[in-house]
Design a protein around this motif. Structure first.
Motif, PDB file in Angstrom:
ATOM      1  N   LEU A 171      13.646   0.717  16.085  1.00  0.00           N
ATOM      2  CA  LEU A 171      13.585  -0.194  14.947  1.00  0.00           C
ATOM      3  C   LEU A 171      13.620  -1.628  15.436  1.00  0.00           C
ATOM      4  CD1 LEU A 171      16.083   1.539  12.496  1.00  0.00           C
ATOM      5  CD2 LEU A 171      13.594   1.592  12.411  1.00  0.00           C
ATOM      6  N   GLN A 172      12.921  -2.505  14.709  1.00  0.00           N
ATOM      7  CA  GLN A 172      12.906  -3.926  15.017  1.00  0.00           C
ATOM      8  C   GLN A 172      13.112  -4.707  13.729  1.00  0.00           C
ATOM      9  OE1 GLN A 172       9.137  -4.621  16.881  1.00  0.00           O
ATOM     10  NE2 GLN A 172       9.758  -3.704  18.813  1.00  0.00           N
ATOM     11  N   ASN A 173      13.482  -5.988  13.880  1.00  0.00           N
ATOM     12  CA  ASN A 173      13.631  -6.842  12.705  1.00  0.00           C
ATOM     13  C   ASN A 173      12.317  -6.899  11.941  1.00  0.00           C
ATOM     14  OD1 ASN A 173      16.330  -7.591  13.117  1.00  0.00           O
ATOM     15  ND2 ASN A 173      15.745  -9.194  14.535  1.00  0.00           N
ATOM     16  N   GLY A 174      12.387  -6.795  10.617  1.00  0.00           N
ATOM     17  CA  GLY A 174      11.211  -6.885   9.773  1.00  0.00           C
ATOM     18  C   GLY A 174      10.545  -5.557   9.466  1.00  0.00           C
ATOM     19  N   LYS A 203      12.331  -2.781   2.621  1.00  0.00           N
ATOM     20  CA  LYS A 203      11.407  -3.642   3.359  1.00  0.00           C
ATOM     21  C   LYS A 203      12.177  -4.706   4.109  1.00  0.00           C
ATOM     22  CE  LYS A 203       7.865  -3.222  -0.187  1.00  0.00           C
ATOM     23  NZ  LYS A 203       7.075  -3.960  -1.173  1.00  0.00           N
ATOM     24  N   SER A 204      11.625  -5.131   5.203  1.00  0.00           N
ATOM     25  CA  SER A 204      12.128  -6.272   5.976  1.00  0.00           C
ATOM     26  C   SER A 204      13.612  -6.140   6.329  1.00  0.00           C
ATOM     27  CB  SER A 204      11.884  -7.559   5.193  1.00  0.00           C
ATOM     28  OG  SER A 204      12.235  -8.667   5.969  1.00  0.00           O
ATOM     29  N   ILE A 205      13.930  -5.157   7.167  1.00  0.00           N
ATOM     30  CA  ILE A 205      15.310  -4.969   7.606  1.00  0.00           C
ATOM     31  C   ILE A 205      15.671  -6.017   8.649  1.00  0.00           C
ATOM     32  CG2 ILE A 205      15.285  -2.512   7.124  1.00  0.00           C
ATOM     33  CD1 ILE A 205      15.019  -2.081  10.197  1.00  0.00           C
ATOM     34  N   ARG A 206      16.969  -6.183   8.871  1.00  0.00           N
ATOM     35  CA  ARG A 206      17.473  -7.083   9.908  1.00  0.00           C
ATOM     36  C   ARG A 206      18.481  -6.301  10.725  1.00  0.00           C
ATOM     37  NH1 ARG A 206      21.571 -11.355  10.278  1.00  0.00           N
ATOM     38  NH2 ARG A 206      22.391 -10.530   8.345  1.00  0.00           N
ATOM     39  N   LEU A 207      18.324  -6.314  12.055  1.00  0.00           N
ATOM     40  CA  LEU A 207      19.231  -5.587  12.937  1.00  0.00           C
ATOM     41  C   LEU A 207      20.415  -6.471  13.293  1.00  0.00           C
ATOM     42  CD1 LEU A 207      16.665  -3.901  15.325  1.00  0.00           C
ATOM     43  CD2 LEU A 207      17.695  -2.977  13.263  1.00  0.00           C
ATOM     44  N   VAL A 208      21.604  -5.892  13.200  1.00  0.00           N
ATOM     45  CA  VAL A 208      22.837  -6.590  13.541  1.00  0.00           C
ATOM     46  C   VAL A 208      23.669  -5.681  14.439  1.00  0.00           C
ATOM     47  CG1 VAL A 208      22.904  -7.991  11.443  1.00  0.00           C
ATOM     48  CG2 VAL A 208      23.952  -5.757  11.437  1.00  0.00           C
ATOM     49  N   GLY A 209      24.630  -6.226  15.127  1.00  0.00           N
ATOM     50  CA  GLY A 209      25.501  -5.417  15.973  1.00  0.00           C
ATOM     51  C   GLY A 209      26.563  -4.729  15.146  1.00  0.00           C
ATOM     52  N   GLY A 210      27.232  -3.775  15.761  1.00  0.00           N
ATOM     53  CA  GLY A 210      28.332  -3.107  15.085  1.00  0.00           C
ATOM     54  C   GLY A 210      28.013  -1.673  14.733  1.00  0.00           C
ATOM     55  N   ASP A 211      28.890  -1.080  13.934  1.00  0.00           N
ATOM     56  CA  ASP A 211      28.769   0.320  13.547  1.00  0.00           C
ATOM     57  C   ASP A 211      27.581   0.552  12.618  1.00  0.00           C
ATOM     58  OD1 ASP A 211      29.437   2.986  13.348  1.00  0.00           O
ATOM     59  OD2 ASP A 211      30.860   2.666  11.712  1.00  0.00           O
ATOM     60  N   HIS A 212      27.393  -0.327  11.653  1.00  0.00           N
ATOM     61  CA  HIS A 212      26.262  -0.260  10.728  1.00  0.00           C
ATOM     62  C   HIS A 212      25.223  -1.254  11.232  1.00  0.00           C
ATOM     63  CE1 HIS A 212      29.534   1.533   8.511  1.00  0.00           C
ATOM     64  NE2 HIS A 212      28.655   2.069   7.681  1.00  0.00           N
ATOM     65  N   ASP A 267      20.963  -4.393   8.327  1.00  0.00           N
ATOM     66  CA  ASP A 267      21.301  -5.192   7.155  1.00  0.00           C
ATOM     67  C   ASP A 267      20.042  -5.269   6.302  1.00  0.00           C
ATOM     68  OD1 ASP A 267      22.574  -6.886   5.393  1.00  0.00           O
ATOM     69  OD2 ASP A 267      22.261  -8.682   6.606  1.00  0.00           O
ATOM     70  N   CYS A 268      20.153  -4.981   5.003  1.00  0.00           N
ATOM     71  CA  CYS A 268      18.947  -4.960   4.164  1.00  0.00           C
ATOM     72  C   CYS A 268      19.279  -5.346   2.734  1.00  0.00           C
ATOM     73  CB  CYS A 268      18.298  -3.586   4.194  1.00  0.00           C
ATOM     74  SG  CYS A 268      19.332  -2.278   3.523  1.00  0.00           S
ATOM     75  N   LYS A 269      18.205  -5.705   2.009  1.00  0.00           N
ATOM     76  CA  LYS A 269      18.297  -5.994   0.578  1.00  0.00           C
ATOM     77  C   LYS A 269      17.560  -4.899  -0.164  1.00  0.00           C
ATOM     78  CE  LYS A 269      18.582 -10.966   0.258  1.00  0.00           C
ATOM     79  NZ  LYS A 269      17.885 -12.206  -0.076  1.00  0.00           N
ATOM     80  N   LYS A 274      23.637   2.576   8.388  1.00  0.00           N
ATOM     81  CA  LYS A 274      23.530   3.166   9.715  1.00  0.00           C
ATOM     82  C   LYS A 274      22.091   3.611   9.931  1.00  0.00           C
ATOM     83  CE  LYS A 274      28.242   4.708  10.340  1.00  0.00           C
ATOM     84  NZ  LYS A 274      29.086   5.803  10.784  1.00  0.00           N
ATOM     85  N   ALA A 275      21.580   3.401  11.119  1.00  0.00           N
ATOM     86  CA  ALA A 275      20.189   3.722  11.422  1.00  0.00           C
ATOM     87  C   ALA A 275      19.922   5.224  11.386  1.00  0.00           C
ATOM     88  CB  ALA A 275      19.802   3.151  12.783  1.00  0.00           C
TER      89      ALA A 275
END
Length: 113
Positions: free
Chosen positions: A55-58, A83-92, A95-97, A106-107
């Protein structure tokens, strides 16, 4: 001259090697001989979806399982497209709307479209 460094805690030079560590004879502090490589912030961990796709941003993804939202009566339904996910560090990692609000997911519950 020896290449044994002074103690990083008390700065005295009465140190000696002991296995894989240096030891200060004065204060008793131990530290590793091989310095740990500093973690690169640019070198991010690879995030994979449920099928093993990277997975990648967007990216756009789809939920593969109904997810109950903790502390709410909302349930995110299987097949919901994000649509248009954002990858962040951590357990989850994601990040998405969505229509129901902003969520951290979680991925392992997502499939890349």
């Amino acid at each position: 001259m020896s290449n044994i460094p002074p103690c990083p805690q008390c700065t005295l030079e009465n140190t000696y090697p002991d296995g894989a560590n240096f030891v200060c004879a004065d204060c008793g502090y131990e530290w590793p001989m091989a310095e740990a490589a500093p973690a690169d912030d640019e070198d991010e961990a690879v995030v994979k979806d449920a099928n093993g796709n990277v997975l990648q941003n967007g990216d756009s993804v789809v939920l593969i399982k109904d997810l109950k939202v903790k502390g709410s009566s909302i349930t995110l339904k299987v097949g919901s497209k994000v649509k248009s996910i954002r990858l962040v560090g951590g357990d989850h990692e994601v990040d998405c709307k969505m229509d129901a609000g902003n969520f951290m997911l979680k991925a392992c519950y997502l499939k890349k479209v």
